[in-house]
Each structure stands twice: as structure tokens, then as C-alpha cells.
Motif scaffolding. Structure first.
Motif, PDB file in Angstrom:
ATOM      1  N   ARG A   1      -8.556  -3.159  -1.272  1.00 47.54           N
ATOM      2  CA  ARG A   1      -7.205  -2.598  -1.389  1.00 47.54           C
ATOM      3  C   ARG A   1      -7.216  -1.085  -1.256  1.00 47.54           C
ATOM      4  O   ARG A   1      -6.206  -0.480  -0.902  1.00 47.54           O
ATOM      5  CB  ARG A   1      -6.602  -3.016  -2.733  1.00 47.54           C
ATOM      6  CG  ARG A   1      -5.130  -2.693  -2.885  1.00 47.54           C
ATOM      7  CD  ARG A   1      -4.594  -3.254  -4.187  1.00 47.54           C
ATOM      8  NE  ARG A   1      -4.512  -4.700  -4.176  1.00 47.54           N
ATOM      9  CZ  ARG A   1      -4.106  -5.438  -5.203  1.00 47.54           C
ATOM     10  NH1 ARG A   1      -3.754  -4.839  -6.329  1.00 47.54           N
ATOM     11  NH2 ARG A   1      -4.062  -6.754  -5.111  1.00 47.54           N
ATOM     12  N   ASP A   2      -8.351  -0.477  -1.580  1.00 50.90           N
ATOM     13  CA  ASP A   2      -8.551   0.971  -1.521  1.00 50.90           C
ATOM     14  C   ASP A   2      -7.885   1.710  -2.683  1.00 50.90           C
ATOM     15  O   ASP A   2      -7.808   2.940  -2.669  1.00 50.90           O
ATOM     16  CB  ASP A   2      -8.065   1.545  -0.181  1.00 50.90           C
ATOM     17  CG  ASP A   2      -8.690   2.901   0.117  1.00 50.90           C
ATOM     18  OD1 ASP A   2      -9.845   3.119  -0.287  1.00 50.90           O
ATOM     19  OD2 ASP A   2      -8.020   3.756   0.734  1.00 50.90           O
TER      20      ASP A   2
ATOM     21  N   GLN B   1      -3.734  -0.274  -8.572  1.00 52.70           N
ATOM     22  CA  GLN B   1      -2.354   0.122  -8.876  1.00 52.70           C
ATOM     23  C   GLN B   1      -2.181   0.549 -10.331  1.00 52.70           C
ATOM     24  O   GLN B   1      -1.401   1.456 -10.634  1.00 52.70           O
ATOM     25  CB  GLN B   1      -1.368  -1.006  -8.539  1.00 52.70           C
ATOM     26  CG  GLN B   1      -1.414  -2.226  -9.428  1.00 52.70           C
ATOM     27  CD  GLN B   1      -2.503  -3.202  -9.015  1.00 52.70           C
ATOM     28  OE1 GLN B   1      -3.216  -2.965  -8.036  1.00 52.70           O
ATOM     29  NE2 GLN B   1      -2.600  -4.322  -9.714  1.00 52.70           N
TER      30      GLN B   1
ATOM     31  N   GLY C   1       0.783  -1.223   0.000  1.00 59.51           N
ATOM     32  CA  GLY C   1       0.000   0.000   0.000  1.00 59.51           C
ATOM     33  C   GLY C   1       0.817   1.276   0.000  1.00 59.51           C
ATOM     34  O   GLY C   1       0.306   2.338   0.376  1.00 59.51           O
TER      35      GLY C   1
ATOM     36  N   THR D   1       1.463   3.786  -1.825  1.00 58.09           N
ATOM     37  CA  THR D   1       0.971   4.382  -3.070  1.00 58.09           C
ATOM     38  C   THR D   1       1.807   5.554  -3.571  1.00 58.09           C
ATOM     39  O   THR D   1       1.729   5.912  -4.754  1.00 58.09           O
ATOM     40  CB  THR D   1      -0.488   4.838  -2.897  1.00 58.09           C
ATOM     41  OG1 THR D   1      -0.578   5.715  -1.759  1.00 58.09           O
ATOM     42  CG2 THR D   1      -1.403   3.640  -2.667  1.00 58.09           C
TER      43      THR D   1
END
Length: 231
Positions: free
Chosen positions: A128-129, A132, A89, A91
Motif C-alpha cells: 500500500r506504501d 492509514q 491512495g 493520502t
């Protein structure tokens, strides 16, 4: 002075402090990136050493996409960066990878109309919110690259491709995608973005649906290309 007035920017690989930059990498770590700058298969983008234009896999298989391009060999530190983005995560890593991908696309010379990411199934993205692949094209508009993150959906929750064979990968993503806005891609050249090219099954499955929906041509663009023996 750096202790008194830190810039706040750190290399995403080694963590050392660096000046503000689009790609948050120190010079040393940037120099270790496994760029693909050798001869590649003109279909899948795999680095090859033969005089042929295509690798054996592409000679023996048919694909719906026209050609795939990868920015890097899927080796350290790229493999670790993708893993940290995707599974840990982190990001913030996507910004650097997106800038590098955009540069790769611009320099490829490909003529295209719109870039779209490989979508996640809605429950997977909720867990996963983030997606990717969507993050990997987040910086593209800065380069004048048109993107569309909503014209294709994943209509079934496929299992991870990681430990599947080539045949299993193809079966796993068969009919996994659906074009829900045909006008966004009709008669257009589309570039599909994913994190890693291994067998090409995912991009191929998307390309098949995009062409059926009216796309003129489909290319693939990935951060990494798995080399032989990486599964």
C-alpha cells in the motif's frame, strides 16, 4: 480575481476552491459532517437513545479497552473520505482527518500519555506504501500530543474484517499484535487510533496486548463509528 490568483486549496469533498486552512473543507461540506454530538455508550462510543450508560453490545460483552471515542458517525461524506484514503491512495485526505481527530481527542477530556496507530502487517504496508492509521495521527504533534508509531507491530497478515461476523472478527485479530518496546507504554495511558470502529475487535486485541505489556489503561480513538446495519 479567483481565476487570476487561485489559492490552490480545494475542498476534499466537493473540490471547490477554498482559503488555506488546516481542514481543507468548504463551509458547506463542513456543515454536513456527521459529528457525534448526541449521547453515546460510555464504553464503545456508539450513539444511543436510551437512558442507559451502555449499549446492549457492551452490556453483554467484555472489552480490554477502557473506552472508545469516535469523531463521526460512519456516514457520508466521512465514509467516502476514509475509503478514498485507504483504498484509492489519496493520502492528502489524512491531513484534514488527522486535524479533526486531534481536536476530538483534546476536547474529549481524556488524560493520556501517548497515542499509537493500529499497525499494518509489513507486507501489506509495503504493497500500500502507507499505513492509514499512522497518517491519521500525523498532525497530532502540532497539538502537543505525543505519538509512537513503532512500539507495536502486527505479527500476522490478517484478512480484511469488512465482511466478517463479530465472532470471526475477534478470531481474525486474536494474537495479531505484539508490543516490541514495552518501555514506551509501561505504566502509561495509551490511546489507540484506527479509521473505523465496527465491532471493536481490532482495538480490543491491541488493548489486550498493551495491558499485558504493562500499559496502565487503553482508550480507542477512531474517525468513524459504524452505525447499526453497516456490517
Amino acid at each position: 480575481m479567483s481565476l487570476l490568483f487561485p489559492t490552490g486549496y480545494k475542498c476534499i469533498v466537493c473540490g471547490c476552491e477554498i482559503p488555506k486552512s488546516k481542514i481543507e473543507l468548504c463551509e458547506q461540506c463542513y456543515s454536513t459532517l456527521p459529528f457525534i454530538n448526541s449521547k453515546v455508550c460510555q464504553k464503545c462510543g456508539r450513539p444511543i437513545t436510551s437512558d442507559a450508560d451502555y449499549c446492549l453490545t457492551c452490556l453483554n460483552n467484555s472489552f480490554s479497552f477502557d473506552r472508545c471515542i469516535a469523531c463521526f458517525k460512519f456516514l457520508p461524506p466521512i465514509d467516502n473520505l476514509v475509503y478514498r484514503l485507504k483504498y484509492d491512495g489519496e493520502t492528502f485526505i489524512a491531513k484534514t482527518l488527522s486535524n479533526l481527530l486531534a481536536k476530538c481527542l483534546v476536547e474529549s477530556g481524556i488524560q493520556y500519555d501517548v497515542v499509537i496507530p493500529v499497525p499494518l502487517f509489513h507486507t501489506r504496508e509495503f504493497e500500500r506504501d502507507f499505513n492509514q492509521s499512522s497518517l491519521l495521527i500525523s498532525q497530532f504533534p502540532k497539538y502537543g500530543i505525543s505519538i509512537n508509531c513503532s512500539c507495536v507491530v502486527r505479527r500476522k497478515d490478517t484478512i480484511s474484517q469488512t465482511h466478517l461476523t463479530r465472532v470471526e472478527r475477534q478470531s481474525n485479530v486474536n494474537d495479531a499484535f505484539k508490543v516490541i518496546n514495552k518501555s514506551a507504554i509501561k505504566d502509561k495511558v495509551v490511546v489507540v487510533v484506527d479509521d473505523v470502529f465496527t465491532t471493536g475487535s481490532t482495538i480490543n486485541a491491541m488493548a489486550s496486548q498493551l495491558l499485558k505489556a504493562g500499559a496502565k489503561k487503553v482508550y480507542g480513538l477512531t474517525v468513524g463509528h459504524a452505525i447499526e446495519g453497516q456490517g
